[in-house]
Design a protein around this motif. Structure first.
Motif, short mmCIF file in Angstrom:
data_model
loop_
_atom_site.label_atom_id
_atom_site.label_comp_id
_atom_site.label_asym_id
_atom_site.label_seq_id
_atom_site.Cartn_x
_atom_site.Cartn_y
_atom_site.Cartn_z
N GLN A 25 1.21 -11.33 -5.11
CA GLN A 25 2.00 -10.10 -5.26
C GLN A 25 1.43 -8.95 -4.43
OE1 GLN A 25 4.97 -10.22 -6.66
NE2 GLN A 25 4.44 -12.36 -6.96
N VAL A 26 0.10 -8.85 -4.41
CA VAL A 26 -0.54 -7.80 -3.62
C VAL A 26 -0.31 -8.04 -2.13
CG1 VAL A 26 -2.79 -6.82 -2.99
CG2 VAL A 26 -2.24 -7.22 -5.39
N LEU A 27 -0.40 -9.28 -1.70
CA LEU A 27 -0.14 -9.59 -0.29
C LEU A 27 1.31 -9.31 0.10
CD1 LEU A 27 -2.22 -12.86 -0.01
CD2 LEU A 27 -2.62 -10.75 1.30
N LEU A 28 2.24 -9.62 -0.80
CA LEU A 28 3.65 -9.32 -0.51
C LEU A 28 3.89 -7.82 -0.44
CD1 LEU A 28 5.40 -12.07 -2.66
CD2 LEU A 28 5.32 -11.91 -0.16
N LYS A 29 3.22 -7.06 -1.28
CA LYS A 29 3.31 -5.59 -1.21
C LYS A 29 2.81 -5.11 0.14
CE LYS A 29 3.06 -1.19 -2.60
NZ LYS A 29 4.18 -0.34 -2.83
N TYR A 30 1.66 -5.63 0.57
CA TYR A 30 1.09 -5.27 1.86
C TYR A 30 2.06 -5.61 2.99
CZ TYR A 30 -2.04 -5.25 5.87
OH TYR A 30 -2.59 -5.01 7.10
N ALA A 31 2.60 -6.82 2.95
CA ALA A 31 3.55 -7.24 3.98
C ALA A 31 4.80 -6.36 3.97
CB ALA A 31 3.94 -8.71 3.78
N GLY A 32 5.28 -6.04 2.79
CA GLY A 32 6.46 -5.19 2.68
C GLY A 32 6.23 -3.79 3.21
N MET A 33 5.05 -3.26 2.98
CA MET A 33 4.73 -1.92 3.48
C MET A 33 4.72 -1.91 5.01
SD MET A 33 1.71 -0.85 0.82
CE MET A 33 1.07 0.41 1.90
N SER A 51 -3.26 -2.93 -7.36
CA SER A 51 -2.36 -2.09 -6.57
C SER A 51 -2.78 -0.63 -6.61
CB SER A 51 -0.92 -2.25 -7.08
OG SER A 51 -0.03 -1.59 -6.24
N TYR A 52 -3.29 -0.20 -7.75
CA TYR A 52 -3.83 1.16 -7.87
C TYR A 52 -5.02 1.34 -6.93
CZ TYR A 52 -6.62 4.95 -9.82
OH TYR A 52 -7.39 6.07 -9.96
N LEU A 53 -5.90 0.36 -6.91
CA LEU A 53 -7.11 0.45 -6.08
C LEU A 53 -6.80 0.35 -4.58
CD1 LEU A 53 -9.50 -1.77 -8.20
CD2 LEU A 53 -9.56 0.72 -7.98
N LEU A 54 -5.89 -0.55 -4.20
CA LEU A 54 -5.64 -0.78 -2.78
C LEU A 54 -4.55 0.10 -2.18
CD1 LEU A 54 -5.80 -4.68 -2.58
CD2 LEU A 54 -7.58 -3.02 -2.03
N PHE A 55 -3.52 0.41 -2.98
CA PHE A 55 -2.36 1.11 -2.44
C PHE A 55 -2.17 2.49 -3.03
CE2 PHE A 55 -1.15 -3.50 -2.43
CZ PHE A 55 -1.35 -3.70 -1.07
N ASP A 56 -3.10 2.90 -3.88
CA ASP A 56 -3.04 4.22 -4.51
C ASP A 56 -1.78 4.39 -5.37
OD1 ASP A 56 -4.31 6.64 -5.07
OD2 ASP A 56 -3.14 7.71 -3.55
N ASP A 57 -1.30 3.29 -5.95
CA ASP A 57 -0.18 3.40 -6.89
C ASP A 57 -0.64 4.22 -8.08
OD1 ASP A 57 1.28 1.79 -5.23
OD2 ASP A 57 1.49 0.14 -6.64
#
Length: 109
Positions: free
Chosen positions: A9-17, A76-82
């Motif tokens: 899920q985190v990788l897909l978020k990264y790819a989507g961004m 996601s909070y730690l990596l993407f500042d959600d």
């Protein structure tokens, strides 16, 4: 299984961004390392799940999948500042005792 799914899920978020900067196409999907890594993580997760189900009752294993809902937002909070509101954090905190209660309530053979 939980870590594999959360990683995917985190990788897909990264790819989507990063895909948001370009038009999404089949070519982009084929060339994006994060999407490939997410697919590998999901496949690994599925293999772990199948292995776990061979040895653990489904009534014990399945509630543990709820931990995905705890790990993924925290990463996601730690990596993407959600941003996670206090009510959301209380919700996350309630999942862990729920998993403990449900998995501990299964009759062992």
């Amino acid at each position: 299984m939980v870590l594999g799914s959360s990683t995917a899920q985190v990788l897909l978020k990264y790819a989507g961004m990063h895909a948001a900067e370009r038009q999404i196409s089949i070519q982009l999907l084929m060339q994006d390392w994060a999407i490939w890594a997410a697919g590998i993580a999901l496949a690994f997760s599925m293999l772990c799940w199948l292995t776990a189900l061979r040895k653990i009752k489904l009534a014990v294993a399945y509630p543990c999948t709820a931990l995905i809902y705890v790990i993924t937002p925290l990463v996601s909070y730690l990596l993407f500042d959600d941003q996670l509101k206090i009510g959301y954090l209380f919700g996350l905190a309630s999942i862990v005792p729920g998993v403990i209660l449900t998995t501990g309530g299964v009759v062992r053979e």
